[in-house]
Write a protein that holds these residues in place. Sequence first.
Motif, PDB file in Angstrom:
ATOM      1  N   ARG A   2       7.863  10.466  -0.287  1.00 14.03           N
ATOM      2  CA  ARG A   2       8.477   9.335   0.398  1.00 14.03           C
ATOM      3  C   ARG A   2       7.585   8.786   1.502  1.00 14.03           C
ATOM      4  N   ILE A   3       6.883   9.673   2.181  1.00 17.47           N
ATOM      5  CA  ILE A   3       5.966   9.214   3.232  1.00 17.47           C
ATOM      6  C   ILE A   3       4.821   8.421   2.611  1.00 17.47           C
ATOM      7  N   ALA A   4       4.322   8.881   1.478  1.00 15.68           N
ATOM      8  CA  ALA A   4       3.253   8.165   0.780  1.00 15.68           C
ATOM      9  C   ALA A   4       3.717   6.766   0.375  1.00 15.68           C
ATOM     10  N   VAL A   5       4.966   6.660  -0.070  1.00 14.60           N
ATOM     11  CA  VAL A   5       5.515   5.351  -0.439  1.00 14.60           C
ATOM     12  C   VAL A   5       5.569   4.434   0.778  1.00 14.60           C
ATOM     13  N   VAL A   6       6.004   4.976   1.920  1.00 13.40           N
ATOM     14  CA  VAL A   6       6.067   4.176   3.152  1.00 13.40           C
ATOM     15  C   VAL A   6       4.675   3.679   3.541  1.00 13.40           C
ATOM     16  N   LEU A   7       3.666   4.521   3.376  1.00 13.33           N
ATOM     17  CA  LEU A   7       2.295   4.115   3.691  1.00 13.33           C
ATOM     18  C   LEU A   7       1.829   2.989   2.767  1.00 13.33           C
ATOM     19  N   PRO A 168      15.578   1.891   5.130  1.00 16.87           N
ATOM     20  CA  PRO A 168      15.189   1.274   6.402  1.00 16.87           C
ATOM     21  C   PRO A 168      13.795   1.683   6.859  1.00 16.87           C
ATOM     22  N   VAL A 169      13.388   2.908   6.520  1.00 15.13           N
ATOM     23  CA  VAL A 169      12.045   3.361   6.890  1.00 15.13           C
ATOM     24  C   VAL A 169      11.000   2.548   6.150  1.00 15.13           C
ATOM     25  N   ARG A 170      11.237   2.283   4.847  1.00 15.60           N
ATOM     26  CA  ARG A 170      10.297   1.481   4.068  1.00 15.60           C
ATOM     27  C   ARG A 170      10.240   0.048   4.600  1.00 15.60           C
ATOM     28  N   LEU A 171      11.404  -0.497   4.945  1.00 11.09           N
ATOM     29  CA  LEU A 171      11.434  -1.850   5.495  1.00 11.09           C
ATOM     30  C   LEU A 171      10.701  -1.903   6.837  1.00 11.09           C
ATOM     31  N   ALA A 172      10.881  -0.868   7.644  1.00 12.70           N
ATOM     32  CA  ALA A 172      10.170  -0.805   8.924  1.00 12.70           C
ATOM     33  C   ALA A 172       8.667  -0.660   8.696  1.00 12.70           C
ATOM     34  N   GLY A 173       8.299   0.075   7.633  1.00 11.15           N
ATOM     35  CA  GLY A 173       6.887   0.219   7.297  1.00 11.15           C
ATOM     36  C   GLY A 173       6.256  -1.106   6.940  1.00 11.15           C
ATOM     37  N   LEU A 174       7.008  -1.948   6.223  1.00 12.37           N
ATOM     38  CA  LEU A 174       6.503  -3.276   5.874  1.00 12.37           C
ATOM     39  C   LEU A 174       6.255  -4.109   7.135  1.00 12.37           C
ATOM     40  N   ILE A 175       7.218  -4.062   8.050  1.00 16.65           N
ATOM     41  CA  ILE A 175       7.077  -4.808   9.309  1.00 16.65           C
ATOM     42  C   ILE A 175       5.903  -4.264  10.118  1.00 16.65           C
ATOM     43  N   ALA A 176       5.797  -2.941  10.182  1.00 22.74           N
ATOM     44  CA  ALA A 176       4.721  -2.321  10.959  1.00 22.74           C
ATOM     45  C   ALA A 176       3.354  -2.664  10.381  1.00 22.74           C
TER      46      ALA A 176
END
Length: 222
Positions: A2-7, A168-176
């Motif tokens: 999941r962390i890899a996906v967020v990255l 929400p973490v993935r969405l925040a990753g996109l914004i970040a």
Amino acid sequence: MRIAVVLLVAASGSVETISFTALDHVFAGVMTSNLALLGMAIGRAQATDVTAALLALAGFGVGAAAVARGTRGGTGVVTHWPARVMFSLAGEAIVLVAGAGVWAAAGGTPSGTVRDALQFGAAAAMGAQSAAMVAAQHAAAPTTYLTGTLATYIVKGVGAGHPDRWVPVRLAGLIAGAGAGMALLRAAPPWAGVLPGLLVVCAILTACVPLIRVRRGSVPPV
């Protein structure tokens, strides 16, 4: 995983920042928006905008098709990304790193043919990433186009009382990723192209951890 996906989501956000603000004002990974932009360009009879949208669409298609061919016949697992997916992401990273080198050589302000080539390459990288996540099946999630993810989260998550906390973490990753890309683009334009490739490499390294565990036998494959 999941962390890899967020990255990877963050990487796509940073690519979109460069693509839309500093290249041809089209998206590298959101093809539905590019189809709308293409329609608007045709309606305005703007040949340059038509070309930009077509380049992005073509690049995305080439990247996705290449990965689809390279991952054909693979079996999805839930504990790690298959080797074919990892090689596909490595190919994406190479494209992004090469693009970063061209971007830096142009001083962060490419023009003409160079700009078009970078646009095509950025879209190809996003197409490859999207196809790799499809090939990874249950061990992955969308990373370049999250409208469906948001809708599913609202309807089947929040609406049903079972929200996935990673959405929400993935969405925040996109914004970040987009925010970091924009800040770097403003502060040091020649270096802005480094961020997407770096994030994809970090995602690959993160995804290697469960794969190593499987090969050592500590995590049984599914």
